[in-house]
Scaffold this active site. Sequence first.
Site, PDB file in Angstrom:
ATOM      1  N   GLU A  60      43.903  43.178  30.338  1.00 49.07           N
ATOM      2  CA  GLU A  60      42.944  42.072  30.494  1.00 49.07           C
ATOM      3  C   GLU A  60      41.593  42.743  30.642  1.00 49.07           C
ATOM      4  OE1 GLU A  60      40.373  40.263  31.890  1.00 49.07           O
ATOM      5  OE2 GLU A  60      41.447  39.593  33.687  1.00 49.07           O
TER       6      GLU A  60
ATOM      7  N   CYS B 151      35.860  38.877  36.023  1.00 46.93           N
ATOM      8  CA  CYS B 151      36.060  38.893  34.578  1.00 46.93           C
ATOM      9  C   CYS B 151      35.688  37.549  33.971  1.00 46.93           C
ATOM     10  CB  CYS B 151      37.497  39.272  34.220  1.00 46.93           C
ATOM     11  SG  CYS B 151      38.726  38.452  35.214  1.00 46.93           S
TER      12      CYS B 151
END
Lengths: 495, 495
Positions: free
Chosen positions: A252, A289
């Site tokens: 990720e 993120c």
Amino acid sequence: MTALQSFDARTGQPIDPPVGHPLLATTPEQLDAIAQAAAAAAPIWAASDGAVRARLLDALATALEAQREELVALADAETGLGPARLQGELDRTAFQLRRFGRMAQDGVPFRHVDDPAVAGAAPVGHPAMLRVRVPLGPVAMFAASNFPFAFSVLGGDTAAALAAGCPVVVKAHNGHLLLADRVFALIQAVLKAQGLPAGLIGLVQGEGNAIGTQLIRHPAIAAGAFTGSTRGGAALQAEASARPRPIPFYGELGSVNPVIALPHALRAKGAELAATLAGSITLGSGQFCTSPGVIVLLDDPASDAFVQQLTTALVAQQPHAMLTPGLRQAFDAGVGRWTQAGVQPLLLEAADAAQPPRPVLVQVDAARFIGTPQLHDEVFGPASLIVRAHSVAEAVQVLQALGGSLTVTLWGADEESADAQALVRAAMQMAGRVLFAGVPTGVAVTAAQQHGGPWPASTQPLTTSVGDAALDRFLRPVALQDMPAWLAARAGRPV
Amino acid sequence: MTALQSFDARTGQPIDPPVGHPLLATTPEQLDAIAQAAAAAAPIWAASDGAVRARLLDALATALEAQREELVALADAETGLGPARLQGELDRTAFQLRRFGRMAQDGVPFRHVDDPAVAGAAPVGHPAMLRVRVPLGPVAMFAASNFPFAFSVLGGDTAAALAAGCPVVVKAHNGHLLLADRVFALIQAVLKAQGLPAGLIGLVQGEGNAIGTQLIRHPAIAAGAFTGSTRGGAALQAEASARPRPIPFYGELGSVNPVIALPHALRAKGAELAATLAGSITLGSGQFCTSPGVIVLLDDPASDAFVQQLTTALVAQQPHAMLTPGLRQAFDAGVGRWTQAGVQPLLLEAADAAQPPRPVLVQVDAARFIGTPQLHDEVFGPASLIVRAHSVAEAVQVLQALGGSLTVTLWGADEESADAQALVRAAMQMAGRVLFAGVPTGVAVTAAQQHGGPWPASTQPLTTSVGDAALDRFLRPVALQDMPAWLAARAGRPV
């Protein structure tokens, strides 16, 4: 033996480890032993039933909560993220451990497709088949800097892998080594109390990339899970692919999380949205993120007013120190690349590296943004780039130029229209999650969540690292053809 | 314009294309136009409903069947696989086109997880989420040499991608160019009759690797699907990863498909099993990804008898010519590597390259097999390697040394025992399909099928290229958060 050092994120001063318990880098021999111990635990854990898995995950959650005060204090010292945020993160971490435990107990890893024989010639006729899923084996888990609980030693990847029936070897993040060590001690006590193999959860640590490379290359490792930078994730992905036997790698990575705000939404409640967005941009000093890094506005007086409102709201924000000096340097360098690319500064104060960062807001025309690839990269920290588009079609082109993101947020798509459809289509084409209200920071751990998206958001865009489907990453389908009665009686449970 | 040439697989003589319709290599400019046309068709096809997709897939199946005689004759000339096999393969191809059509009509691509809002603070409270799936976009599909229908222009990958809502650009296999051209003409007629964009299904062709490389690198391509050699698949996987934006790549590669035959099973019906296995080894001249390339036998008089029975049964087999001279050379070279590695020849006649290959059977001790990595590679053709193990534990080590395979077949695991459990565990750990009766050749297109496995069987071992789950490879999850009523009313259907 190489000693490692933990630092206070706010002061930069060293934090000493407990007396008599030095922080030492894992040696290659130790890593090998840890990976072998995970491999030895793999068949035992693969054969465990859902109740056993749930009992472990529940006990780990309870142990985290029991040591809440010390763990949060230590995490706060090492990361500077603040006690309130870290309390919430610990709650989330315990929640997701228990949630994956419930999934194991409810039999999710053991679900199967029973496909009885059909008489007759192929293609219509076929033998009896049962489609089950088997745990992949030991998972190398790379902890993230910015979530010392939820994406670290006992984070979502660990919870999902354990629930799926896989051992885990965690690579601790150097930004919170003492916390990782403390959490690992807690894990060992729980494993011992439950009579489970100590090798079921391992921990390795070290400076530089060598330890991570050794881990992902180790023959006993069957999969990798990573949360972090695009560069770091791409390097580990390349290692996973270059093994004599390549393995699945779930990275990720970076994301700019565009927010597209249509004028009528801004006219309705621009000031409120500006305040919310300023909070999202600076939350955790922008170290999420899902931090909104690109704001797309159309030509309209409401957009001009919103730029003013957002600038004003950002000036009032006081981001805390970043997690590490390295992240701070990278942030300053990223803002420097923006200015070199000729963006218009809207809020850009001189950076004092000894102080926490100040929020940054810059602006650029959509055509220039689309034609300038270096503006498409994530700048990790409390900064956002306003992109001014002349039309919805140009806003769509901005999304297409970005190509991949964890999220896209659309403000003003509440009514069906050709514009709303075009934006929804473009957003769904390049993101794992599309929001129609609120801000992208804050990712719910729930059944429908999707936290992943096309490159560079993720190395495996069909998978998610948050939410119930995270479990699926660690189970591989196997079809059992014409299986004997003793195996059929197990109905998908491991042998 | 580079002219391409088709050859008769049996005689090696050129087959001329129809008069006035030369076979020409696709130029880079043509490939770009074909990929762009697929990209233009992508949003239209993504927005199609299941009935429209089923109508196309049904019509393609019907068109194949309507031209059965000519297509099978052409396929037989170009591949030498024989009319009976090719009739069956055409049936299967039509069956899977219709099956994926039914899945689209039944709404499989539009299934979603509805996750209503939960009030309260995180982590328990969360916004309303709907998890849907979106088609990836244009899929580059690389046709296989050995299945001119079922893994070619209108093969399973094409059927699955179309059902999922993705356009397809097929790279024709050079082993059956005229067939690909004929099938493509049939497709164009169906697309025209249904008023669908001609760009929905494209075809490219050319010699060497350049055309495939250009295709997988093309920016409009969103995923790759490949069936073929480990080397070819690894090269394309590397190209897919090296793109500025890496894309998912589904490669179904090499496999040795071990068969483990326990003595009691051989005592019960060794002669029958030997005849079945000899047929499987030589079926299609051994040119199946599921061809049994390794036979593991334990020390036992029944095993010795079985070796004799199998040798005798193989001598009687008459494999037909291989698909191409290149495959034949690779087969002879692979057998040569076996003999260089010191295996014992049991059936190894001098090879006459002008004649069809003769069946090959060789034998080696398990310890030597385990320690000789070059014996673990697939030899594509009518050959098998007997591995003699001294114990079940050693047989397990043979599976572990191989590491990955599409299938493992276990004869004699009908009763539960520690041996049976150990073998089942090891087989499930390294294969996508485990059979307890029969032979691995022949892969049913059904709900529970899994045709994939750990490297080198597949580049994505959690996915399958055969069976209903093949559809999932071309759909990416997206979570819609706080979506407006107009979008909720679509309940997961594309915008």
